[in-house]
Design an enzyme around this catalytic site. Sequence first.
Site, PDB file in Angstrom:
ATOM      1  N   ARG A   1       1.571 -28.726 -33.081  1.00  0.00           N
ATOM      2  CA  ARG A   1       1.808 -29.796 -34.050  1.00  0.00           C
ATOM      3  C   ARG A   1       2.080 -31.097 -33.303  1.00  0.00           C
ATOM      4  NH1 ARG A   1       7.222 -31.442 -36.798  1.00  0.00           N
ATOM      5  NH2 ARG A   1       6.469 -33.016 -38.232  1.00  0.00           N
TER       6      ARG A   1
ATOM      7  N   HIS B   1       5.375 -39.914 -38.094  1.00  0.00           N
ATOM      8  CA  HIS B   1       6.644 -39.449 -37.519  1.00  0.00           C
ATOM      9  C   HIS B   1       7.426 -40.691 -37.060  1.00  0.00           C
ATOM     10  CE1 HIS B   1       8.645 -35.718 -35.612  1.00  0.00           C
ATOM     11  NE2 HIS B   1       9.477 -36.719 -35.379  1.00  0.00           N
TER      12      HIS B   1
HETATM   13  C1  GBH Z   1      14.097 -33.853 -35.458  1.00  0.00           C
HETATM   14  O1  GBH Z   1      15.038 -34.307 -36.381  1.00  0.00           O
HETATM   15  C2  GBH Z   1      12.997 -34.864 -35.257  1.00  0.00           C
HETATM   16  O2  GBH Z   1      11.920 -34.626 -36.136  1.00  0.00           O
HETATM   17  C3  GBH Z   1      12.512 -34.937 -33.843  1.00  0.00           C
HETATM   18  O3  GBH Z   1      11.704 -36.068 -33.666  1.00  0.00           O
HETATM   19  C4  GBH Z   1      13.690 -34.936 -32.884  1.00  0.00           C
HETATM   20  O4  GBH Z   1      13.328 -35.106 -31.565  1.00  0.00           O
HETATM   21  C5  GBH Z   1      14.407 -33.617 -33.067  1.00  0.00           C
HETATM   22  O5  GBH Z   1      14.844 -33.504 -34.369  1.00  0.00           O
HETATM   23  C6  GBH Z   1      15.646 -33.472 -32.190  1.00  0.00           C
HETATM   24  O6  GBH Z   1      16.599 -34.422 -32.541  1.00  0.00           O
HETATM   25  O7  GBH Z   1      22.669 -36.759 -40.085  1.00  0.00           O
HETATM   26  O8  GBH Z   1      24.739 -36.263 -38.953  1.00  0.00           O
HETATM   27  O9  GBH Z   1      22.972 -34.689 -38.896  1.00  0.00           O
HETATM   28  C7  GBH Z   1      16.154 -33.446 -36.540  1.00  0.00           C
HETATM   29  C8  GBH Z   1      16.992 -33.758 -37.729  1.00  0.00           C
HETATM   30  C9  GBH Z   1      18.426 -35.221 -38.792  1.00  0.00           C
HETATM   31  C10 GBH Z   1      18.917 -34.560 -36.568  1.00  0.00           C
HETATM   32  C11 GBH Z   1      19.402 -36.344 -38.664  1.00  0.00           C
HETATM   33  C12 GBH Z   1      19.880 -35.693 -36.407  1.00  0.00           C
HETATM   34  C13 GBH Z   1      21.311 -37.181 -37.545  1.00  0.00           C
HETATM   35  C14 GBH Z   1      22.729 -36.824 -37.470  1.00  0.00           C
HETATM   36  N1  GBH Z   1      17.876 -34.869 -37.507  1.00  0.00           N
HETATM   37  N2  GBH Z   1      20.426 -36.028 -37.692  1.00  0.00           N
HETATM   38  S1  GBH Z   1      23.307 -36.106 -38.952  1.00  0.00           S
END
Ligand code: GBH
Length: 502
Positions: free
Chosen positions: A82, A128
């Site tokens: 992907r 993305h």
């Molecule tokens: C993914 O997001 C992404 O699609 C990817 O690009 C990235 O590299 C990978 O994760 C690793 O980070 O809102 O307090 O949880 C993962 C989901 C959602 C994780 C939002 C971080 C922010 C902090 N993300 N979250 S919180």
Amino acid sequence: MVRDPTHQPGLPADFLWGFATAAYQIEGGANDDGRGPSIWDSFCKIPGKIADGSSGDVACDSYHRHTEDIELLKKTGAMAYRFSISWSRVIPLGGRNDPINQAGIDYYVKLVDDLYAAGITPLVTLFHWDLPDELYKRYDGFLNKDEFVADFERYARVVFEALPNVKHWITFNEPYCSAVLGHNWGIFAPGHTSDRKRFHRGDSSREPWIVGHNILIAHAHAVKLYRDEFKPKNGGEIAITLNGDWAEAWDPEDPEDVQAAQRRLEFWMGWYADPVYFGRYPTSMREQLGDRLPNFTPEESALLKGSNDFYGMNHYCANYIKHKPASEPFDPFDHQGHLESLQENKAGEAVGPKTQSFWLQPSAPGFRKLLNWISERYGRPKILVTENGTSILGENDKSKEEILQDDFRVWYFETYVEAMAQAVAIDGVDVRGYMGWSLMDNFEWAEGYETRFGVTYVDYKNNQQRFPKRSALELKNIFAKYIGKLPAVNGEINGVVDAEQA
Ligand code: GBH
């Protein structure tokens, strides 16, 4: 619906697995062959926004090394890959009347052809997070519904036309992040927030809901376009990918915590999945947000309802959820459902071990529970896990030899894949595929290169050389334990479907 009467974990014989990446995180080549800047190129230039002051200018240099990436995939035994397309590489200015960059298209055409030649099925994400910067400057990007939807639809058309052999499409990756991290906290591009110390513009109480709304409508239009004009001749499937971590009650004895955990799932996944499956927002969100949450016109609602051919699921971890008292007024900036999200429960137990990511403490049973939650709420959709993986506490500070021995990541994949195989064989959840995040260490957004998620070590100091970690080679063995324990489902997600079958 137990599929294995002996109650053993298992996956169907035609289960598809592989690894995922995203354009801005790996490609580099930021100024090559006519690529235009995205909001992430601009965001990285603002001092203080990226932990190590870095950017995706070079990243893993995959724009010049896709052949090496494919070799790497072959080494891992992956069946699928992907990746995402950089909108501003294909249409540098982004808009529906702006010129197309043939060199950009050629890069993705070759990537897809070479993947098929290597026997690897491509899964393509249209978006993305890397919005063409010009569209932000022209009309505030996601905030302008009519412009954004029309420009995204044209971009989608250009890509669908260029890549007729791709059978697995994802419109948007994690719109939650563009909305909340990009327009509430301001830690992701374009950085909008009400916190004036962090950014000069933004309204955290309203913009996230407008952004999410407009992305949903853009998704629905792209799906309609694909189904009307491309699916009849190419076959193939299309869906949106949503992030979602499991929510467990902080105190399971307290019904208000149990309800709050449910609300949190609705505010994260339901925000997008309810419109996509039911044509409306969750009641809990409407109650809390009132008219700050936009309304769908009847046409928009009809267009959205049923706009997923599968559920694209990104999943990483779990949290404990503690309710806030009903007497306490709603925080206008709250986007989670009037609750606290914690990493310890009432008994003081950690949800899982710490990693390099402040938000990520793994707990595989949460994966099984969330798969069941999605399956029950949305009528047992086909699910494709489009991301799952972990960082490791202090990984970046270790020697190369230690990094390559990433036992923690192997443990993570073992426990998460087992939880998924239990959900499938014992609970009857319809999971068709799984993409580990990520094929290689890459630009981890606001955390720069300090946090590594790859199954491959990328030596940024030595010409972006790639070295498979232990996990890169172990995932194949992990899947071998489960794949084939259940008969093939022969669904469209697996392998290539031609127009006759579609
Ligand atoms: C993914 O997001 C992404 O699609 C990817 O690009 C990235 O590299 C990978 O994760 C690793 O980070 O809102 O307090 O949880 C993962 C989901 C959602 C994780 C939002 C971080 C922010 C902090 N993300 N979250 S919180």
